[in-house]
Design a protein around this motif. Sequence first.
Motif, PDB file in Angstrom:
ATOM      1  N   GLY A 152      43.142   0.917  39.296  1.00 58.36           N
ATOM      2  CA  GLY A 152      42.577   0.282  38.115  1.00 58.36           C
ATOM      3  C   GLY A 152      42.550   1.122  36.862  1.00 58.36           C
ATOM      4  O   GLY A 152      41.883   0.776  35.885  1.00 58.36           O
ATOM      5  N   ILE A 153      43.257   2.248  36.861  1.00 58.01           N
ATOM      6  CA  ILE A 153      43.317   3.092  35.669  1.00 58.01           C
ATOM      7  C   ILE A 153      44.466   2.613  34.777  1.00 58.01           C
ATOM      8  O   ILE A 153      45.590   2.417  35.244  1.00 58.01           O
ATOM      9  CB  ILE A 153      43.507   4.575  36.063  1.00 58.01           C
ATOM     10  N   SER A 154      44.204   2.411  33.498  1.00 56.09           N
ATOM     11  CA  SER A 154      45.168   1.778  32.591  1.00 56.09           C
ATOM     12  C   SER A 154      46.368   2.670  32.293  1.00 56.09           C
ATOM     13  O   SER A 154      46.295   3.900  32.400  1.00 56.09           O
ATOM     14  CB  SER A 154      44.477   1.415  31.269  1.00 56.09           C
ATOM     15  N   HIS A 155      47.476   2.037  31.907  1.00 55.70           N
ATOM     16  CA  HIS A 155      48.690   2.758  31.526  1.00 55.70           C
ATOM     17  C   HIS A 155      48.416   3.655  30.319  1.00 55.70           C
ATOM     18  O   HIS A 155      48.945   4.771  30.231  1.00 55.70           O
ATOM     19  CB  HIS A 155      49.816   1.772  31.196  1.00 55.70           C
ATOM     20  N   GLU A 156      47.617   3.152  29.389  1.00 59.07           N
ATOM     21  CA  GLU A 156      47.293   3.925  28.182  1.00 59.07           C
ATOM     22  C   GLU A 156      46.550   5.204  28.542  1.00 59.07           C
ATOM     23  O   GLU A 156      46.831   6.276  28.004  1.00 59.07           O
ATOM     24  CB  GLU A 156      46.432   3.069  27.241  1.00 59.07           C
ATOM     25  N   ALA A 157      45.606   5.085  29.482  1.00 57.90           N
ATOM     26  CA  ALA A 157      44.847   6.259  29.911  1.00 57.90           C
ATOM     27  C   ALA A 157      45.763   7.261  30.605  1.00 57.90           C
ATOM     28  O   ALA A 157      45.680   8.478  30.368  1.00 57.90           O
ATOM     29  CB  ALA A 157      43.716   5.836  30.850  1.00 57.90           C
ATOM     30  N   ILE A 158      46.646   6.762  31.454  1.00 58.90           N
ATOM     31  CA  ILE A 158      47.548   7.631  32.208  1.00 58.90           C
ATOM     32  C   ILE A 158      48.493   8.384  31.277  1.00 58.90           C
ATOM     33  O   ILE A 158      48.834   9.551  31.507  1.00 58.90           O
ATOM     34  CB  ILE A 158      48.339   6.814  33.254  1.00 58.90           C
ATOM     35  N   SER A 159      48.918   7.731  30.190  1.00 55.14           N
ATOM     36  CA  SER A 159      49.835   8.382  29.248  1.00 55.14           C
ATOM     37  C   SER A 159      49.197   9.622  28.621  1.00 55.14           C
ATOM     38  O   SER A 159      49.894  10.569  28.239  1.00 55.14           O
ATOM     39  CB  SER A 159      50.261   7.398  28.151  1.00 55.14           C
TER      40      SER A 159
END
Length: 458
Positions: free
Chosen positions: A229-236
């Motif tokens: 559930g961790i967003s793509h934006e956060a992962i970037s």
Amino acid sequence: MAIQKPSIPKGTRDFSPADVAKRNFIINTIKNTFNAFGFQPIETPSFENYDTLMGKYGEEGDRLIFKILNSGDFTQGVKQDDWETKNTQKLTPQISEKALRYDLTVPFARYVVQHQNELIFPFKRYQIQPVWRADRPQKGRFREFYQCDADVVGSTSLWQEVEFVQLYDTVFTALNLKGVTIKINNRKILSGFAEVIGESDKLIDFTVALDKLDKIGEEGVIKEMIERGISHEAISKLQPIFALKGALAEKLTALKEILKTSETGLKGIEEVEFIAQKIEQLTLQTAILDLDVTLARGLNYYTGAIFEVAAPAGVQMGSIGGGGRYDDLTSIFGLKGISGIGISFGLDRIGLVMEELNLFPESLSNSIEVLCINFGNNEALQSMKLLKELRKLGKRAELYPDVAKIKKQMEYANKRSIPFVVMIGESELTKNTFVLKDMLKGTQKEYNFNEVNEALFQ
């Protein structure tokens, strides 16, 4: 009907005399170092109450705990609805009140709470006992294995972390296991990462995934984070973390920029920096201290420093040690305000690494130093008298129990790599002498019975 060949459960092992000798060599080396650093020994039961262990290791750890079925009719008192619906979460505590210990840290926390009025704080303890995990067996990973733990409770001082790094270095140097890497991280740094990417509420999900970087790679970690559930934006925003390179000091400098908006993260950097600077001034003998920001160990109870020890380069093995600070662990048992920090040695893995690198002393295989040949009852009695003197002198010696051909007894000595053989025959019995044969050189010499010390220590 053919008798089925016996076997042992997967993930367990039998230990030969040679294996036990090697294990004891490692244990004694670790134990001597623990004592030198002021730690005191304790032991706890092999199984604990179910509630003592469950919920202390995170979701993955809880699944690996071996549960013990209640004795007798374990179904008695089970709620019918839970039984019929197979609701394992509710059913398991009803049929299993006990569980094998998963590690030595949680039992130690329970010990501190139960015996708090008897202890003098700070309390430094060590514990060397087996633990059990329902893990998938593989090289270096067993379901039953020994842990060698050292912990300090009752102090928040970072000098404890400094001392534990030195303790690791001292043990591995004594074992001649040079070039191990002591990886360090800090839970506050991990919290800082979660904070700057806007996922503080998913700290555990984040750290569990990040801790698997060396196993599943960057793509695998990213995939698992998305699944959690961790967003793509956060992962970037995590990309700079994966790219951290260089010496420990360089990594800390880069981290300060990444975590500049996180007070918690900067506090973690400050703690790691303190430890690293003091170790640099004290110097390590053979180990290497390095920062690994992906190190999370997947456990819920670490609050500060996190340690993991990697085998020397070129040896394919998982971690051979680990630990960290757990400032609020005892609060799970109702005792607040007791800070703790501890480390563990992976005894079994250390043994495998030393075996691969051929680091065990050759003398360990020679369990017996002297064998007395058995020529008959009168000669055997005289040999037994000689054995008493040999043992007083610290020699490991035995009598061949049966009256057998000399060739057979000599073959026994050769197969066991016994370096010396004593022969007391009818002639020696009359003269009150004995013949000592050096099995390696093939030479022999006769001595008077009162010349035992000269014969073996010349």
